[in-house]
Design a protein around this motif. Structure first.
Motif, PDB file in Angstrom:
ATOM      1  N   ALA A  61    -114.897  54.546  28.084  1.00  0.00           N
ATOM      2  CA  ALA A  61    -114.656  55.636  27.141  1.00  0.00           C
ATOM      3  C   ALA A  61    -115.467  56.859  27.562  1.00  0.00           C
ATOM      4  O   ALA A  61    -116.524  56.737  28.177  1.00  0.00           O
ATOM      5  N   VAL A  62    -114.938  58.037  27.212  1.00  0.00           N
ATOM      6  CA  VAL A  62    -115.609  59.302  27.487  1.00  0.00           C
ATOM      7  C   VAL A  62    -115.655  60.097  26.186  1.00  0.00           C
ATOM      8  O   VAL A  62    -114.616  60.324  25.545  1.00  0.00           O
ATOM      9  N   THR A  96    -106.285  53.610  30.293  1.00  0.00           N
ATOM     10  CA  THR A  96    -107.056  52.565  29.608  1.00  0.00           C
ATOM     11  C   THR A  96    -108.448  53.055  29.187  1.00  0.00           C
ATOM     12  O   THR A  96    -109.200  52.295  28.579  1.00  0.00           O
ATOM     13  N   THR A  97    -108.770  54.299  29.520  1.00  0.00           N
ATOM     14  CA  THR A  97    -110.065  54.862  29.141  1.00  0.00           C
ATOM     15  C   THR A  97    -109.915  55.672  27.859  1.00  0.00           C
ATOM     16  O   THR A  97    -109.124  56.620  27.795  1.00  0.00           O
ATOM     17  N   VAL A 110    -115.934  60.382  34.867  1.00  0.00           N
ATOM     18  CA  VAL A 110    -114.882  59.964  33.932  1.00  0.00           C
ATOM     19  C   VAL A 110    -113.810  59.075  34.539  1.00  0.00           C
ATOM     20  O   VAL A 110    -113.083  58.408  33.807  1.00  0.00           O
ATOM     21  N   ASN A 111    -113.677  59.062  35.871  1.00  0.00           N
ATOM     22  CA  ASN A 111    -112.575  58.286  36.445  1.00  0.00           C
ATOM     23  C   ASN A 111    -113.009  57.003  37.143  1.00  0.00           C
ATOM     24  O   ASN A 111    -112.196  56.326  37.775  1.00  0.00           O
ATOM     25  N   HIS A 152    -109.069  68.988  31.030  1.00  0.00           N
ATOM     26  CA  HIS A 152    -109.237  68.506  32.404  1.00  0.00           C
ATOM     27  C   HIS A 152    -109.762  67.073  32.407  1.00  0.00           C
ATOM     28  O   HIS A 152    -109.253  66.222  33.156  1.00  0.00           O
ATOM     29  N   ILE A 153    -110.762  66.802  31.570  1.00  0.00           N
ATOM     30  CA  ILE A 153    -111.310  65.451  31.490  1.00  0.00           C
ATOM     31  C   ILE A 153    -110.252  64.468  31.031  1.00  0.00           C
ATOM     32  O   ILE A 153    -110.079  63.380  31.603  1.00  0.00           O
ATOM     33  N   HIS A 154    -109.530  64.850  29.994  1.00  0.00           N
ATOM     34  CA  HIS A 154    -108.513  63.972  29.419  1.00  0.00           C
ATOM     35  C   HIS A 154    -107.460  63.594  30.456  1.00  0.00           C
ATOM     36  O   HIS A 154    -107.023  62.438  30.533  1.00  0.00           O
TER      37      HIS A 154
END
Length: 490
Positions: A230-231, A250-251, A223-224, A242-244
């Motif tokens: 986008a995820v 910008t993702t 994710v980073n 946690h992902i957020h």
């Protein structure tokens, strides 16, 4: 926890840049049958951060050409993949039941639903476009264009391990994005089959990439990475948060998370219907649905009759292996789920709720090697109890007695989640009030809290979702595109 590979079984590979490849780490893990933990479904790659990097870079290289590919070419690939799923429905359903534990009929429905999803987006994506705006200058044209974002990371759960990936991957691909897909480590085989179908359908190399492994090892890398635009994730609220937090500003993120879904049973409700909706919403899929019914707020005058009817219908449910005829409730998906459900059943007892039915672990005879638990019904539950507020994700229903619609709505809304909710009533005025008063993304009248149409938006409120972009339906395409405004003068 991923179980390391210790016995000889078929080992499946990652799919990166159009090739089936082993993880560079050289490690594998096992996927096991939750109905019989001695039955090893297969071995899968315990991927490394380098594997993730390779997959993302492959997707990034493939993006320019795929973004320029004609919509009809993209649609043709989705339709071919859908046909392959349909042609192999029996095999895929058997693998899904063996890997996840759901009953074979539900597994077949999921395979066919996933094929329908691919076909749906193959059609909708070809007409998803921008707008033309009137203006006062006759020599100028103003339009918007929808463009793909780029590389999309798709992370999916084990409870609907084919249909949830399909409803994320299909709109991503049809709009011109490339994908890196990581499924749950509990259900990697059926996810592998989806990617295999796309491969056989002729998808260009790098457009879809598939890696398996532990989220604790590779989750952040997925994710980073700066190339990830986008995820899209479905899973627990804690994992989604946690992902957020670990993505760039910008993702773009799409998080569909937990729920604590209420069913309100009004004084005029059909008790048979109310009990059926509770059983179907609370115990189908062994309670392992984010939209599952976990709280029932029933009017005081109906409570005793409703509970009696609910126990009667629940006691008739057959528990067992999903391949066994007549089984309605299969095993929980893994040992962690079993321990969590049993923990909450004990918490309910300790908090003073009354366990009026079920709640025992089944670990004898044919159940000995599986993760089985009886569906549990609690009464005398108060709104402040943990079993009334926290997501359990298992076959546990908490019955809360209320004296009015207003009290029911207050309690229903007084949780951190807002995914799905339903009411049982013949009063049209109350039904209309409920659709406005309830804080949930999916609202139903005289229907179960579970299930959503493929062509209708799906998503939650509050901590059930980021509430940014909805999944499913035509609006499900919006997350995967960005808008460019174009002025052309002469």
């Amino acid at each position: 926890m991923i179980q390391l590979l210790t016995t000889k079984v078929e080992t499946y590979k990652n799919y990166i840049d159009g090739k089936w490849v082993d993880s560079q780490a050289g490690a594998t893990f096992q996927s096991v049958n939750p109905a019989n933990k001695d039955d090893i479904v297969g071995g899968f790659q315990a991927s490394s951060k380098q594997d993730v990097k390779d997959a993302i870079e492959a997707a990034s290289r493939a993006f320019p050409a795929w973004a320029q590919a004609s919509p009809s070419k993209r649609a043709a690939i989705l339709n071919k993949a859908a046909a392959l799923l349909e042609q192999n429905v029996d095999q895929l359903a058997e693998e899904l039941t063996r890997e996840e534990g759901k009953i074979i009929g539900a597994a077949k429905q999921e395979v066919l639903r996933s094929a329908e999803t691919l076909r749906y987006y193959a059609i909708e994506g070809q007409s998803f476009t921008g707008e033309t705006f009137p203006n006062d200058d006759p020599n100028m044209k103003v339009t918007t264009e929808r463009e793909p974002l780029g590389v999309i990371t798709v992370i999916t759960p084990w409870n609907f391990p084919l249909s949830i990936p399909a409803r994320k991957i299909a709109p991503a691909l049809i709009t011109g994005n490339t994908v890196v897909f990581k499924p749950s480590s509990d259900t990697p085989l059926i996810a592998y089959r989806l990617v295999e179908a796309l491969h056989k359908a002729g998808i260009p190399k790098g457009v879809i990439n598939f890696i398996t492994g532990s989220s604790s090892d590779i989750g952040d890398s997925l994710v980073n990475h700066p190339a990830v635009r986008a995820v899209t994730f479905t899973g627990s609220t804690s994992a989604g948060e946690h992902i957020h937090k670990n993505t760039s500003f910008t993702t773009r993120t799409q998080m569909e998370l937990g729920g604590k879904n209420p069913l309100i049973v009004m004084d005029d409700a059909d008790i048979d219907l109310a009990a059926d909706l509770t059983v179907n919403g609370g115990f189908n899929l062994t309670g392992q649905a984010c939209t599952g019914t976990s709280r029932v707020l029933v009017m005081k005058g109906l409570k005793e009759r409703y509970v009696q009817k609910l126990i009667e219908k629940t006691s008739a449910l057959k528990i067992g292996d999903g391949f066994e005829n007549g089984v309605i409730i299969g095993p929980l998906a893994n040992e962690k789920q079993l321990k969590n459900v049993l923990k909450y059943i004990e918490i309910g007892k300790e908090e003073g709720a009354t366990l009026v039915y079920g709640g025992r672990q089944l670990a004898y005879g044919k159940y000995e090697k599986g993760y089985y638990v009886e569906p549990a019904i609690f009464t005398n539950v108060t709104a402040d109890m943990r079993i009334a507020k926290e997501e359990i994700f298992g076959p546990v229903v908490a019955v809360i007695e209320v004296e009015s619609y207003e009290e029911a709505i207050t309690i229903a809304n007084n949780v951190e989640y807002g995914l799905s909710a339903a009411i049982v009533t013949n009063n049209l005025k109350i039904a209309h009030r409920f659709t406005k008063d309830i804080q949930a993304g999916t609202v139903k009248v005289n229907r179960t809290t579970t299930g959503n149409l493929m062509n209708a938006p799906f998503g939650g409120l509050k901590r059930s979702s980021t509430s940014t972009f909805r999944e499913s339906g035509r609006v499900g395409l919006e997350f995967f595109t960005q808008v460019k405004t174009v002025y052309i003068g002469c």
